[in-house]
Write a protein that holds these residues in place. Structure first.
Motif: not given
Lengths: 290, 634
Positions: B175-197
């Motif tokens: 995944g990327a070392a740094k990326f902005p998130v919002t409350i709504d896209n948080y889990e999705q952003k993590l998933r895109e960066n290979f983190v399954l919350l």
């Protein structure tokens, strides 16, 4: 494919580029790179320091006469001290693996809790064992205490097991098959060390002599330590030679232990004797550096 | 308005994460009463999400009491002035001037900015570290980033030198070392960066492997929290290693390598394992081959130790135990061995059991046990078998530490049970004799577990040994055991606490008998006569206690015809019969007796006789329990 010595060069270069002083091995028997003054004493006090060195580490009880493919009397540790630990220390460490050709997107890397402790040095820290495809390749420790002293600045200590790492990279089942350089194996270079030290440590070391030596080194270290508080010019005081005697004691203890000369009951007591000396030197060192 | 907190930490020890999450959940449920709070974690992050939190905290209303109405006007204006008001601004309540002070509730954002550092710092960890400076901030591992969002805004604060923001971090390499998130896209952003919350999702991924393996739940939890994007792989090993004991192979796989082992349908080990990687795939088989090589080396080590250990038989290692300390004040394992041998014999052990006791601790001197401490006992048993000791001896040595927990089974053979009992008894008696008595949470020698094991063995093997006399008369130890017995029947066997009290009140030295009595009490408890008779017994006991008398022979001629005589006769007719049958007869008679007969008769002789009647009744029908201990619902 990198040879054993190329891997060492690459790692040393990598850490040199990140501000480490590249030291040569300490010229005495030690059980681990941590015991060298470059780590044990340098982590004390407030002064920043960065160093890397390969330390042949002798563990008499681990000798296997050169018969076991994974266990060695004398193995090589790459010891890196980053004091203070930079914020991106883990990233820097991962970069060092990439520098020796490990593509971390294709390997399984895990940091598993492993807190390090050395009762003989009065030292401990928290950290991980770094597992690469199921193999422990590095011990990563944030030091908290050394010589019984809470550290003012927390260093990161990285200890790479070079034989394991090389066997992994070269896909060898036995460390003796590692290519030291092309055409010369690790076994060619080190087999006789392994065999002869195993014979000495397990069969021929004279217990009485070793105890006598232990006593002599202990006494000398104690004598020097007792003089330090009274010394008029503290900065001239030979603490480094004092510490040499402590290291001698530690190695003699390990040899006696391998020889089966120390009962479990005695063990704790002997460890305490060595620790008292190590703690004494550490305290004096801080005092001297102040 | 929703809230998100993500604490980015260097790899947290997996086993500590569930506890930390439970604490965080509780903490935020207190902070935002009524809001839905969800907590999640991977190895590198702790996340709290709260739905529908108020924008502002509740206003704080305080009533300040002033002088009585009609007081000196100077006092009234003085009171008003104190709050920066005119007397006309004051309210009147209950004949007093009052000032109703309203403090507007803090904006939630400010409240959070203030409290979050404390909330994070207060998460309890089993072991913490400092990294910024000596006596600096302490946490489980260094905090490297913090995301704190309330709605669209960052909740600004600083902790351990890290400023909160809206940037998260992905998988260390995928995944990327740094990326902005919002409350709504948080889990999705993590998933895109290979983190399954979601731990549930990671667990499911680990389980989704095309092979049946024995799912070890504890290992599954470990792997779930050791990873951010787990993917299972199947590895293989050379079937020739299957000649090593299954115990050794499983331990290497399970404890040293964190692999699941794979079993054939008949329960034997298959030459396969399942590992969970922390990456998305192993297309080239690099990770699989790497793990296989590590496992091969581990198995080779085990084989090397096994072969080396055979050079000296267990029987030739007994004298070496003189050099292995059991406990500083209690001497060596050789001394312990001798004591346990004697004890096994006293417990009625035969020659096999005594031989097992003699060899039991010898595996402590072997290389394999030094390497696999958790297999002590089992390895001794395997060696004994390989070295031609009788099967009874080998099996007893193998099982000597059983049961290792309340869920574990007891040793399989009688000799094994005697050995386990003797070993544990010796440890307990020894430790208590030198004052090593567990207090509170401190129990370094696991004495509670040892005592619990003894109780479990005695009960579950129906061994009628006189427990109390085996303890050697030490009051401390007897009291300690009494607690363990109570715990066992109450918490492990789920008998009601008052039933356990009732049964133990008349003795607990024979645990098999105690169990039988408890089962009977449990069975008669729901019958209609039981509770009333228990209540009556309690009443009798109270009367007798207050009466301060000595029981004498009941004199028949002093009995009044009617309920008293009737009770006496009917009690006599059922005396010695099982309580199950007696209570139906007794209950109406006792009720009637208390209804119609006055125990405290003015005639002292009659009073004495009646008390004696009750005392006899209590004595004769309290053979399985002291029913007065039963808590009745009426």
């Amino acid at each position: 494919m990198s040879t054993f010595q190329q891997i060492i060069f690459q790692l040393k270069n990598y850490w040199a580029e990140r501000g480490c002083i590249i030291q040569e091995p300490f010229d005495m028997e030690v059980g681990a790179g941590t015991m060298c003054p470059e780590t044990f004493l340098r982590v004390l006090g407030p002064k920043p320091y960065r160093t890397a060195y390969v330390q042949p580490s002798r563990r008499p009880a681990d000798g296997r006469y050169g018969e076991n493919p994974n266990r060695l009397y004398k193995h090589s540790q790459l010891q890196v001290i980053l004091k203070p630990a930079p914020e991106d220390v883990i990233e820097q460490y991962l970069g060092s693996l990439e520098a020796i050709g490990i593509d971390l997107r294709k390997h399984d890397l895990k940091l598993e809790e492993d807190n390090w402790e050395s009762p003989t040095l009065g030292a401990w820290g928290v950290g991980w064992q770094v597992m690469l495809d199921g193999l422990e390749i590095t011990q990563f420790t944030y030091f908290q205490q050394c010589g019984g002293i809470d550290l003012e600045v927390v260093p990161a200590e990285l200890t790479y097991g070079l034989e394991r790492l090389s066997a992994f990279l070269q896909v060898k089942d036995s460390v003796y098959d590692i290519d030291w350089v092309d055409g010369v194996t690790y076994g060619d270079v080190r087999f006789r060390d392994e065999l002869q030290y195993s014979v000495y440590n397990f069969e021929m070391a004279d217990v009485e002599t070793l105890w006598k030596l232990f006593g002599l080194h202990e006494k000398e270290a104690q004598r020097l330590l007792s003089l330090f508080p009274k010394s008029a010019e503290k900065e001239r005081f030979p603490l480094l030679p004092t510490y040499d005697h402590v290291l001698k004691c530690s190695h003699l203890f390990n040899t006696l232990d391998a020889r089966g000369a120390i009962s479990v009951t005695e063990r704790v007591g002997v460890i305490r004797r060595v620790r008292e000396l190590a703690v004494g030197v550490a305290g004096a060192w801080v005092d001297q550096s102040a | 308005m929703n809230f998100l907190l993500e604490i980015g930490v260097e790899e947290i020890p997996d086993w500590m994460i569930p506890g930390a999450l439970a604490d965080l959940k509780k903490r935020f449920e207190v902070l935002f009463t009524g809001a839905v709070t969800k907590v999640d974690a991977t190895a590198r992050r702790l996340t709290v999400r709260c739905l529908d939190v108020p924008e502002r905290q509740n206003d704080l209303v305080t009533t300040r009491q002033g002088p009585k109405v009609g007081s000196n006007p100077a006092a009234v204006s003085g009171f008003a002035k104190k709050w920066g008001l005119q007397p006309g601004d004051l309210h009147i309540s209950d004949d007093r001037y009052v000032y109703i002070e309203k403090v507007q509730g803090l904006e939630t954002k400010s409240m959070l900015a203030e409290t979050l550092p404390d909330q994070i710092a207060s998460i309890p960890w089993p072991k913490t570290m400092y990294w910024t400076a000596k006596s600096g901030f302490r946490f489980i591992r260094p905090i490297r980033w913090v995301v704190a969002l309330l709605g669209d805004e960052v909740v600004p604060f600083e902790i351990a030198g890290v400023r909160s923001g809206n940037e998260s971090s992905g998988h260390r390499r995928l995944g990327a070392a740094k990326f902005p998130v919002t409350i709504d896209n948080y889990e999705q952003k993590l998933r895109e960066n290979f983190v399954l919350l979601s731990a549930e999702e990671r667990r499911a991924r680990i389980r989704a492997v095309g092979i049946k393996y024995k799912c070890d739940t504890a290992l599954l939890e470990t792997l779930t929290y050791l990873t951010e994007w787990p993917t299972p792989i199947i590895g293989e090993f050379d079937p020739s290693y299957l000649t090593l004991p299954k115990e050794v192979l499983s331990t290497v796989m399970r404890h040293h390598q964190k692999y699941f082992s794979v079993e054939n349908d008949d329960g034997t080990l298959a030459p396969k394992f399942v590992a969970a990687m922390n990456i998305d795939s192993d297309a080239e088989g690099i990770v699989k081959r790497g793990n296989e090589r590590v496992l091969r080396a581990r198995f080779n080590d085990a084989r090397f130790f096994w072969d080396a250990d055979q050079k000296k038989k267990l029987a030739d290692r007994v004298s070496d135990l003189a050099n292995v300390t059991f406990q500083a004040k209690l001497g060596s394992y050789l001394e312990k061995t001798k004591r346990v041998m004697t004890l096994v014999e006293q417990l009625g052990g035969d020659a096999f059991a005594v031989r097992a006791a003699e060899l039991a601790k010898c595996d402590l001197t072997t290389e394999l046990v030094k390497e696999f401490t958790e297999l002590q006992g089992q390895i001794g048993g395997l060696y004994a078998r390989a070295q031609g000791e009788p099967e009874e001896v080998a099996a007893a040595i193998y099982d000597q530490y059983k049961p290792v927990s309340m869920e574990d089974s007891i040793p399989n053979t009688h000799s094994g049970r005697l050995l386990s009992l003797a070993d544990k008894l010796d440890t307990l008696i020894g430790c208590f004799s030198v004052g090593m008595i567990p207090t509170g949470s401190k129990d370094p020698f696991a004495l509670r577990r040892a005592a619990q094991g003894i109780v479990k063995i005695l009960v579950e093997s129906s061994m009628e040994l006189p427990l109390v006399s085996l303890l050697g008369g030490t009051a401390d130890l007897i009291a300690f055991f009494e607690d363990r017995v109570r715990f066992y029947f109450k918490d492990i066997r789920n008998f009601k606490y008052d039933e356990v009290n009732a049964a133990m009140a008349i003795g607990w030295g024979n645990l098999v008998d105690l169990e039988r009595r408890l089962i009977r009490i449990q069975a008669i408890r729901p019958t209609p006569d039981f509770e009333p008779i228990a209540a009556s017994f309690k009443r009798i006991k109270n009367i007798l206690r207050q009466a301060n008398f000595e029981e004498s022979e009941v004199e028949e001629q002093l009995l009044e015809p009617g309920p008293e005589r009737d009770l006496y006769e009917r009690a006599g007719s059922v005396a010695g019969q099982p309580i199950e049958q007696a209570i139906a007869v007794l209950r109406p008679r006792i009720d009637l007796f208390f209804d119609k007969v006055m125990v405290n008769s003015p005639d002292p002789a009659i009073r004495q006789n009646r008390l004696s009647l009750l005392s006899k009744l209590l004595r004769e029908f309290s053979t399985i329990a002291d029913f007065s201990e039963i808590i009745t619902s009426s």
